[in-house]
Design a protein around this motif. Sequence first.
Motif, mmCIF file in Angstrom:
data_model
loop_
_atom_site.group_PDB
_atom_site.id
_atom_site.type_symbol
_atom_site.label_atom_id
_atom_site.label_comp_id
_atom_site.label_asym_id
_atom_site.label_seq_id
_atom_site.Cartn_x
_atom_site.Cartn_y
_atom_site.Cartn_z
ATOM 1 N N ALA A 14 6.878 14.473 21.645
ATOM 2 C CA ALA A 14 6.598 15.334 22.797
ATOM 3 C C ALA A 14 4.859 15.553 22.590
ATOM 4 N N VAL A 15 4.325 15.798 21.411
ATOM 5 C CA VAL A 15 3.019 15.965 21.158
ATOM 6 C C VAL A 15 2.245 14.811 21.223
ATOM 7 N N GLY A 16 2.841 13.956 20.838
ATOM 8 C CA GLY A 16 2.032 12.491 21.028
ATOM 9 C C GLY A 16 1.752 12.146 22.421
ATOM 10 N N LEU A 17 2.838 12.298 23.390
ATOM 11 C CA LEU A 17 2.869 11.864 24.692
ATOM 12 C C LEU A 17 1.930 12.939 25.581
ATOM 13 N N THR A 18 1.920 14.138 24.851
ATOM 14 C CA THR A 18 1.178 15.366 26.024
ATOM 15 C C THR A 18 -0.367 14.904 25.576
#
Length: 69
Positions: free
Chosen positions: A41-45
């Motif tokens: 989630a952090v990477g995609l955001t």
Amino acid sequence: MSVLTPLLLRGLTGPARRLLVPRAQVHSKPAREQLGTMDVAVGLTSCFLCFLLPLGWVLSHLESYKKRE
């Protein structure tokens, strides 16, 4: 093209054919740790915020960029 053009080109590319190009030794292994949901989630955001948001801003304001003031 003249008759000599293929001979000249062959003379220029001849030495390049004899060069050895080193091959990369790439080996893949399974990941040491599995990525968690929060990591994904952090990477995609961060990808969204860094790349897509500025591009969207430019595309939405394209008409104002085209105007000469």
